[in-house]
Design a protein around this motif. Structure first.
Motif, PDB file in Angstrom:
ATOM      1  N   GLU A 154       1.169 -14.029 -10.919  1.00 26.00           N
ATOM      2  CA  GLU A 154       0.394 -13.224 -11.858  1.00 26.00           C
ATOM      3  C   GLU A 154      -1.075 -13.632 -11.842  1.00 26.00           C
ATOM      4  N   GLU A 155      -1.331 -14.961 -11.750  1.00 21.13           N
ATOM      5  CA  GLU A 155      -2.716 -15.429 -11.692  1.00 21.13           C
ATOM      6  C   GLU A 155      -3.399 -14.929 -10.429  1.00 21.13           C
TER       7      GLU A 155
ATOM      8  N   GLN B 286      -4.152 -11.336 -10.864  1.00 24.20           N
ATOM      9  CA  GLN B 286      -5.270 -11.172 -11.808  1.00 24.20           C
ATOM     10  C   GLN B 286      -6.590 -11.501 -11.135  1.00 24.20           C
ATOM     11  N   GLU B 287      -6.613 -12.562 -10.325  1.00 24.58           N
ATOM     12  CA  GLU B 287      -7.832 -12.935  -9.617  1.00 24.58           C
ATOM     13  C   GLU B 287      -8.236 -11.850  -8.631  1.00 24.58           C
TER      14      GLU B 287
ATOM     15  N   ALA C 160      -7.533  -8.693  -8.822  1.00 21.03           N
ATOM     16  CA  ALA C 160      -8.030  -7.546  -9.585  1.00 21.03           C
ATOM     17  C   ALA C 160      -9.446  -7.798 -10.095  1.00 21.03           C
ATOM     18  N   THR C 161      -9.703  -9.041 -10.545  1.00 21.77           N
ATOM     19  CA  THR C 161     -11.031  -9.393 -11.042  1.00 21.77           C
ATOM     20  C   THR C 161     -12.061  -9.325  -9.930  1.00 21.77           C
TER      21      THR C 161
END
Length: 215
Positions: A188-189, A192-193, A195-196
């Motif tokens: 998930e991290e 998320q990274e 996507a960021t």
């Protein structure tokens, strides 16, 4: 009672029951030697016959000898059952098999005074065409009657091993859960990274991120 004799006794029951259907199957197993006061105790006496010896007449005699005493007859099987007058009167039950390979008896409601040596004598007269030989054998059972059943050491060890196994499985499950949780969290991290990072790219450069399609 010890676990090994109890296992042997249980196995012998299966083998003797099977022997009723297949006379070739018979295993001579020793009897248990410890009984608890107030219970029924089977005195196991098995004398196997070979296949060619099946045709025979069998006589069984049971004797009891108290500590420091003499043998006294308590039971006899000679085509019919006969119980001799003794301290066991009314407390002996025949548990032999039809093929007379198992000639066991059961003492009902054993008492502390029933401790002693039990002798099982088997006499067989084989019915061959030319001659009728006799075969004799004896089994001695040193019976001890106790007031209460003692703690089975093997059972205690088994329970300890069971609890150890449960603790091990519980720890293993917890470790697997933590491992899976961390793996999912890292995924998930990472998502998320990514996507960021993608959102941080200027809009005019996002079109260049597309993978070219070969014609």
């Amino acid at each position: 009672m010890a676990a090994l004799p109890r296992l042997l006794w249980a196995s012998s029951l299966v083998l003797v029951v099977w022997a009723d259907f297949c006379s070739a199957v018979c295993v001579e197993v020793p009897s248990e030697t410890e009984a608890v006061q107030g219970t029924d105790m089977k005195l196991l006496c098995i004398s196997c016959m070979k296949r060619e010896e099946v045709t025979a007449s069998t006589v069984v005699e049971w004797f009891y000898r108290p500590e420091g005493g003499k043998d006294e007859p308590i039971y006899e099987y000679r085509k019919t059952n006969h119980e001799f007058p003794s301290r066991f009167s009314g407390r002996i039950q025949w548990n032999g098999s039809k093929d007379m390979q198992d000639v066991s008896i059961t003492v009902l409601n054993v008492t502390l005074n029933d401790s002693g040596i039990y002798t099982c004598n088997i006499t067989r007269e084989f019915e061959f065409e030319i001659h009728r030989p006799l075969f004799t054998s004896s089994r001695l059972i040193h019976l001890t009657v106790v007031e209460e059943a003692g703690e089975d050491f093997t059972s205690v060890i088994s329970e300890i091993m069971m609890y150890i196994l449960l603790v091990f499985l519980t720890l293993w499950l917890l470790i697997e859960m933590v491992y899976c949780y961390r793996k999912v969290s890292k995924a998930e991290e990472a998502a998320q990274e990514n996507a960021t990072d993608y959102l941080a790219i200027p809009s005019e450069n996002k079109e260049n991120c597309a993978v070219p399609v070969e014609e």
